[in-house]
Structures are given as C-alpha cells and as structure tokens.
Design a protein around this motif. Structure first.
Motif, short mmCIF file in Angstrom:
data_model
loop_
_atom_site.label_atom_id
_atom_site.label_comp_id
_atom_site.label_asym_id
_atom_site.label_seq_id
_atom_site.Cartn_x
_atom_site.Cartn_y
_atom_site.Cartn_z
N GLN A 206 -6.97 6.84 7.64
CA GLN A 206 -6.70 6.64 6.21
C GLN A 206 -7.80 7.24 5.34
O GLN A 206 -7.76 7.11 4.12
CB GLN A 206 -6.60 5.13 5.91
N ASN A 207 -8.76 7.87 5.98
CA ASN A 207 -9.93 8.39 5.25
C ASN A 207 -10.22 9.81 5.74
O ASN A 207 -11.30 10.10 6.24
CB ASN A 207 -11.13 7.47 5.48
N ILE A 208 -9.25 10.70 5.57
CA ILE A 208 -9.35 12.06 6.10
C ILE A 208 -10.01 12.99 5.08
O ILE A 208 -9.63 13.02 3.91
CB ILE A 208 -7.96 12.60 6.46
N LYS A 209 -11.00 13.74 5.51
CA LYS A 209 -11.67 14.73 4.69
C LYS A 209 -11.25 16.12 5.17
O LYS A 209 -11.72 16.61 6.19
CB LYS A 209 -13.20 14.58 4.81
N THR B 169 -8.63 3.15 10.72
CA THR B 169 -9.18 3.28 9.37
C THR B 169 -9.57 4.72 9.07
O THR B 169 -9.38 5.22 7.95
CB THR B 169 -10.41 2.37 9.20
N SER B 170 -10.07 5.42 10.08
CA SER B 170 -10.44 6.82 9.88
C SER B 170 -9.21 7.68 9.57
O SER B 170 -9.31 8.70 8.88
CB SER B 170 -11.15 7.37 11.12
N GLN C 287 -13.69 18.78 6.10
CA GLN C 287 -14.49 18.54 7.31
C GLN C 287 -13.67 18.76 8.58
O GLN C 287 -14.15 18.50 9.68
CB GLN C 287 -15.04 17.11 7.31
N HIS D 72 -11.36 0.83 13.86
CA HIS D 72 -12.13 1.88 13.20
C HIS D 72 -11.40 3.22 13.27
O HIS D 72 -11.41 3.99 12.29
CB HIS D 72 -13.51 2.00 13.85
N ASP E 226 0.82 -1.22 0.00
CA ASP E 226 0.00 0.00 0.00
C ASP E 226 0.86 1.27 0.00
O ASP E 226 0.49 2.27 -0.62
CB ASP E 226 -0.93 0.02 1.22
N TYR F 122 -0.35 -2.31 10.12
CA TYR F 122 -1.68 -2.92 10.10
C TYR F 122 -1.84 -4.02 11.16
O TYR F 122 -2.91 -4.61 11.27
CB TYR F 122 -1.97 -3.54 8.73
#
Length: 314
Positions: free
Chosen positions: A260-263, A257-258, A266, A254, A45, A203
């Motif tokens: 890796q999923n930054i907005k 995982t968040s 927001q 969770h 990754d 991971y």
C-alpha cells in the motif's frame, strides 16, 4: 466414557466450566469485532460497497467465504447505506461433492441464493495432465462463469473471500514464478469493464478466520480438485511465509503494508515511471547540509575544477 460401534471405549469430551465458557465467549466477541472492524475499514478505504449495490457473495464452502458472508450480513444490519447481498455457489461437479450442504445452510440464513451447476471438473481433468497444477484453469473457468452470472442477476459487485495472507502469497507467487510484481487488489475492474470484484477481507489474517470458522462451526466443504494436490507452488509460498512469520511475527503484515506504500521511482518499471528523461535541476538555492562543518576533502582536483573553486571563493 462411551462405546463406539466397533466396541472401542472412547473418552467423552468434558464440558467447559462456567469460567472457561465465559472466557471463550469474551475471546470470540473480541475476534468477531476485530474481523468486522477490518472488513469495514477495507470497504471504506476502497469504496467497495455503495448505496444501492447488489453484492454477489461467492461461496466455495470454505472457511473464508463462509466468514465473509457472515460478516457482511452483520455489517449490512448496521451500515448507514442500503445494499443487497446475494449468495452464489458454483457446483463444479467434483466427485463426492456434498450438494446438499450449502443449500441447507443458506436456507437457514433466509438469504437469496443461487447454485450454478457447471461441470468444469471434467474440463480440467481432460486438459491438465495428471499431477500438474489445476488451479490456474479451474480459476479461469470459475471466474468466467461467475462474471457472466453476475450480469444475469444484475449484481453490481462480486465479493470474493480472499484475505491478507492470500494477497501476500499471490504477490510472491507472481514474483517467483511469473516474473511480475502483482497480487490480488482489494478492488478490481474486470478487463472488459463489465464487473467490479471486491475483497472485503483484504485486511483480515488467515489465522483469525480459522478461529472464527471453528467457533461458528461452519459446514466446511474441502476442495478435492486442487486444494489437496501436493507440492503446489502456492503451498510452497505459504510455507515460506509461515516460516518467516515464526522467525519474526508481524512480517506478513509489514509486507502487505508495503504493497500500500509503493514508490514507483524506487522500482524499475519504465512504463510506470519516466527514468529516461530524468534531469537535474540546480536552479534553486541548495539547502544547507547540517554536517558540512565537520567535512574535509583530500585529493588533487583537475585544473578546470581548481579554477571553478577559486571563482566560487572570490
């Protein structure tokens, strides 16, 4: 039964039955495959290891670094690319540190290795007041030494044994005590651009690494300089996350995982997202709202608004 040197009777540990031994072996094989799969995925990754890399694997003598070396050596045999592994330990001259343990272990593996001798223990004890957290200064001294040595041995990557729980803990540590949202990235370019740090076990769960170390029987060396200090901020964070995990299993996963999923839109960092110059754009046709038919509006609009509504309805 057996008798100790003091004359006390001790119970002998019963040997496992064939069925128990078979079950234990099956469970270990599953655990090892899962860890290898997670390490392999992290490497892929983040493009952690490339063809021709010379990876400096940093060993502390703890369960995590032992596991990292073991897993990387296993992956090296089956990887589609060629890369080198070099094990490096930094002897910080802590009182009572068993200097013979790591060399003996690494000699058995037949891997290239180096032991860096540097008395950072005395520096830390001199600079940090008694009872205060030593981890910050200790890690800075260790990092500087390892970065320099990586260049000396022409290593192209520096592998550290931090796992998923370490990364999540660091994020909360920085939030609660540093007022910033940052953690340990799986791959990092040093500030001076001269080294790349990788965390192949990003991971992996800590509880899996504990089990793996127990099964492998690694010769664990405890950290008596900072790891045994009480009331460390990191330990407080660790206990908080463990409590959360007991209340809701999977919560730490969770959280990771968040990360890796930054907005960015927001969040609230004006240096990363341009909040000041946001502008509305109604030039395109508005999409139909599926529940508009069930909507009613009550109230008394301003005169200009009434005129505008009448114009729209013409």
């Amino acid at each position: 039964m057996s008798v100790s040197d003091s004359g006390q009777i001790q119970s002998a540990k019963a040997a496992p039955s064939p069925e128990q031994a078979k079950k234990a072996k099956t469970q270990f094989n599953k655990l090892q495959k899962r860890l290898r799969r997670e390490v392999g995925k992290a490497i892929a990754d983040y493009n952690m290891i490339e063809a021709g890399d010379r990876v400096m694997v940093c060993l502390s003598g703890g369960k995590d670094s032992y596991a990292m070396l073991e897993i990387l050596m296993g992956l090296q045999k089956s990887a589609p690319i060629d890369f080198e592994l070099v094990a490096v330990n930094m002897d910080q001259k802590q009182p009572g540190f068993p200097e013979h343990v790591l060399p003996q272990y690494l000699d058995q593996l037949g891997i290239e290795y180096y032991i860096i001798n540097r008395d950072t223990y005395s520096v830390v004890k001199e600079k940090i007041p008694e009872g205060a957290t030593t981890c910050g200064l200790c890690s800075r001294l260790r990092r500087g030494t390892l970065y320099t040595f990586a260049e000396d041995i022409k290593a192209t990557k520096i592998a550290l044994g931090h796992h998923r729980d370490d990364i999540v803990e660091t994020m909360f540590l920085n939030m609660f005590y540093g007022s910033r949202l940052s953690a340990m990235p799986p791959k990092l370019l040093s500030d001076d651009g001269r080294n790349i740090v990788i965390r192949p076990m990003a991971y992996c769960r800590e509880k899996d690494l504990v089990r793996f170390a127990d099964c492998k029987g690694f010769p664990i060396i405890p950290c008596n300089l900072c790891g045994s200090q009480e009331n460390l901020q990191r330990q407080n964070i660790k206990m908080m996350l463990q409590d959360w995990e007991r209340q809701q299993p999977g919560r730490v996963e969770h959280i990771f995982t968040s990360m890796q999923n930054i907005k960015l839109s927001q969040m609230a960092d004006t240096s990363l997202f341009d909040f000041k110059n946001l502008q509305i754009d109604r030039s395109s046709e508005r999409k139909a709202y599926e529940f508009a038919d069930d909507q009613t509006v009550d109230g008394k609009p301003a005169r200009d608004a009434v005129k505008m509504v009448n114009i729209v309805n013409l």
